[in-house]
Design a protein around this motif. Structure first.
Motif, PDB file in Angstrom:
ATOM      1  N   VAL A  55      -0.499  -8.654  -4.452  1.00 41.40           N
ATOM      2  CA  VAL A  55      -0.636  -7.971  -5.741  1.00 41.40           C
ATOM      3  C   VAL A  55      -0.205  -6.506  -5.631  1.00 41.40           C
ATOM      4  O   VAL A  55       0.523  -5.997  -6.486  1.00 41.40           O
ATOM      5  N   GLU A  56      -0.635  -5.830  -4.573  1.00 41.28           N
ATOM      6  CA  GLU A  56      -0.294  -4.413  -4.427  1.00 41.28           C
ATOM      7  C   GLU A  56       1.207  -4.226  -4.294  1.00 41.28           C
ATOM      8  O   GLU A  56       1.796  -3.343  -4.919  1.00 41.28           O
ATOM      9  N   ALA A  57       1.833  -5.080  -3.480  1.00 40.38           N
ATOM     10  CA  ALA A  57       3.283  -4.972  -3.291  1.00 40.38           C
ATOM     11  C   ALA A  57       4.025  -5.242  -4.602  1.00 40.38           C
ATOM     12  O   ALA A  57       4.975  -4.523  -4.954  1.00 40.38           O
ATOM     13  N   ASN A  91      -3.957   1.204   0.048  1.00 38.47           N
ATOM     14  CA  ASN A  91      -4.227   0.617  -1.273  1.00 38.47           C
ATOM     15  C   ASN A  91      -4.771  -0.803  -1.157  1.00 38.47           C
ATOM     16  O   ASN A  91      -5.695  -1.188  -1.880  1.00 38.47           O
ATOM     17  N   VAL A  92      -4.184  -1.585  -0.255  1.00 36.76           N
ATOM     18  CA  VAL A  92      -4.666  -2.956  -0.048  1.00 36.76           C
ATOM     19  C   VAL A  92      -6.114  -2.932   0.431  1.00 36.76           C
ATOM     20  O   VAL A  92      -6.944  -3.734  -0.017  1.00 36.76           O
ATOM     21  N   ALA A  93      -6.433  -2.006   1.335  1.00 36.64           N
ATOM     22  CA  ALA A  93      -7.804  -1.903   1.853  1.00 36.64           C
ATOM     23  C   ALA A  93      -8.782  -1.568   0.737  1.00 36.64           C
ATOM     24  O   ALA A  93      -9.873  -2.158   0.654  1.00 36.64           O
ATOM     25  N   ASN A  94      -8.422  -0.634  -0.129  1.00 31.70           N
ATOM     26  CA  ASN A  94      -9.304  -0.260  -1.236  1.00 31.70           C
ATOM     27  C   ASN A  94      -9.503  -1.427  -2.208  1.00 31.70           C
ATOM     28  O   ASN A  94     -10.624  -1.728  -2.636  1.00 31.70           O
ATOM     29  N   MET A  95      -8.394  -2.076  -2.564  1.00 33.90           N
ATOM     30  CA  MET A  95      -8.470  -3.216  -3.480  1.00 33.90           C
ATOM     31  C   MET A  95      -9.310  -4.347  -2.891  1.00 33.90           C
ATOM     32  O   MET A  95     -10.182  -4.914  -3.556  1.00 33.90           O
ATOM     33  N   ALA A  96      -9.011  -4.677  -1.641  1.00 32.90           N
ATOM     34  CA  ALA A  96      -9.669  -5.816  -1.003  1.00 32.90           C
ATOM     35  C   ALA A  96     -11.151  -5.558  -0.792  1.00 32.90           C
ATOM     36  O   ALA A  96     -11.982  -6.458  -0.975  1.00 32.90           O
TER      37      ALA A  96
END
Length: 366
Positions: free
Chosen positions: A288-290, A153-158
């Motif tokens: 943010v994801e966490a 999720n962090v990879a997609n968001m970032a």
């Protein structure tokens, strides 16, 4: 060929300098022949702009066609200006096509050698590292599944945010995928991997603090061991900056019954703070994801408030001071995060059960 290889390996500043200097050298070597200068300059600059967006090695083949077509056009003009006979004209065009083909072949052959030798984060190498079947990511999926899904999720968001501000999106994606590999050895101590009673319930906050902080050092060591590029390792080291581990600091204060002095510095990550836009994006996306996982009934409004609060908090803390991010960039990043999370937590209609449908059908017939 030299210009294309330099663009793939070192990006714009170095390759652009070569694209200007090499034609001047050829001009001097050829005895001030202006046609040689024009051909070298034109084909070199076109090579830069066709290769810059290549993310897969196969993209170089498409770039080569553009380079060859441009080279042929330049040589055609040179032939006309020189008034070459038909035979010389054809020979010149054949030489130009051959030059373009050989350049691409040599670039494809030389690039992997320098990627490995110098450990460079080329687009090709980064794309290969983003493969979720890599051994360390597969190990994370098995031993730390919560951390794995968090990292995805962090990879997609970032990556989305990086594209919006024209940062290096591939570097950001790879760094985000690997940013928490240091959690693998002690996966059970991280809440996303813990389905039962937290292990931190049985140990002191100071020890919990030390265990959790250690994932940065462990992560950078693991990254060096598997020979990730330095740029990726730097982001792993910087993705928490010098942030305060608020939960365990607060727990330490609450449990301090004997009045022992608690040093707040001990509950800060060691840093350094993010040194570029890419590292700052990964830090923000990670936080943010966490935090988004703690939202109850995550409406669009609550997501907006959460993202804005976290971005503003990191900005006020000075965590972004060394990252070269602008306020406009932060705004675009916030918007990108909000859109992503709204999509992840979008509401769905409640589908009727089969018995409800059957009951309605019976009522309809009566």
């Amino acid at each position: 060929q030299i210009t294309m290889t330099a663009e793939v390996l070192y990006k714009r500043k170095f390759s652009f300098t070569l694209a200007i200097i090499l034609p001047i050298l050829f001009l001097l070597i050829s005895g001030n022949d202006p046609y040689t200068f024009l051909f070298s300059l034109g084909s070199g600059l076109i090579a830069l702009y066709t290769v810059k967006s290549a993310e897969k090695r196969s993209d170089l083949l498409g770039s080569s066609l553009i380079v060859i077509a441009t080279s042929e056009l330049i040589l055609f003009s040179v032939g006309l200006l020189r008034g070459l006979p038909t035979r010389g004209f054809v020979s010149l065009l054949i030489w130009g096509a051959g030059n373009g083909i050989v350049s691409v072949i040599m670039t494809l052959g030389i690039t992997p050698f320098f990627e490995i030798l110098l450990n460079l984060p080329t687009n090709f190498r980064l794309l290969e590292l983003s493969d979720l079947n890599s051994p360390v990511l597969k190990k994370m999926q098995i031993e730390a599944p919560g951390t794995y899904h968090h990292s995805i999720n962090v990879a997609n968001m970032a990556e989305n945010a990086a594209r919006n501000i024209k940062a290096n999106a591939l570097l950001v994606r790879v760094a985000a995928l690997y940013h928490d590999i240091g959690k693998i050895p002690n996966a059970e101590y991280y809440i996303e991997n813990n389905q039962g009673i937290s292990k931190h319930s049985f140990i002191k906050p100071s020890l919990s603090n030390s265990i959790l902080k250690a994932h940065i050092k462990i992560g950078t060591d693991m990254a060096r061991e598997i020979k990730l590029p330095k740029e990726v390792i730097d982001i792993i080291a910087q993705h928490h900056g010098t942030s305060l581990m608020k939960y365990f600091y607060h727990q330490a204060l609450k449990n301090n019954r004997d009045g022992t002095e608690i040093d707040k510095k001990d509950y800060h990550y060691q840093g350094p703070k993010p040194q570029n836009r890419e590292a700052a994006i990964v830090m923000l996306a990670d936080t943010v994801e966490a935090a988004s996982r703690t939202l109850k009934n995550p409406s669009a409004k609550r997501i907006d408030e959460l993202v804005n609060d976290i971005v503003e908090s990191k900005f006020r803390e000075g965590q972004l001071n060394e990252s070269t991010l602008t306020l406009r960039g932060l705004m675009k990043i916030s918007i990108s995060f909000r859109r992503y999370l709204t999509g992840v937590y979008h509401s769905r209609i409640e589908y009727p059960e089969d018995r409800d449908i059957e009951k309605s059908e019976i009522e309809q017939k009566q």
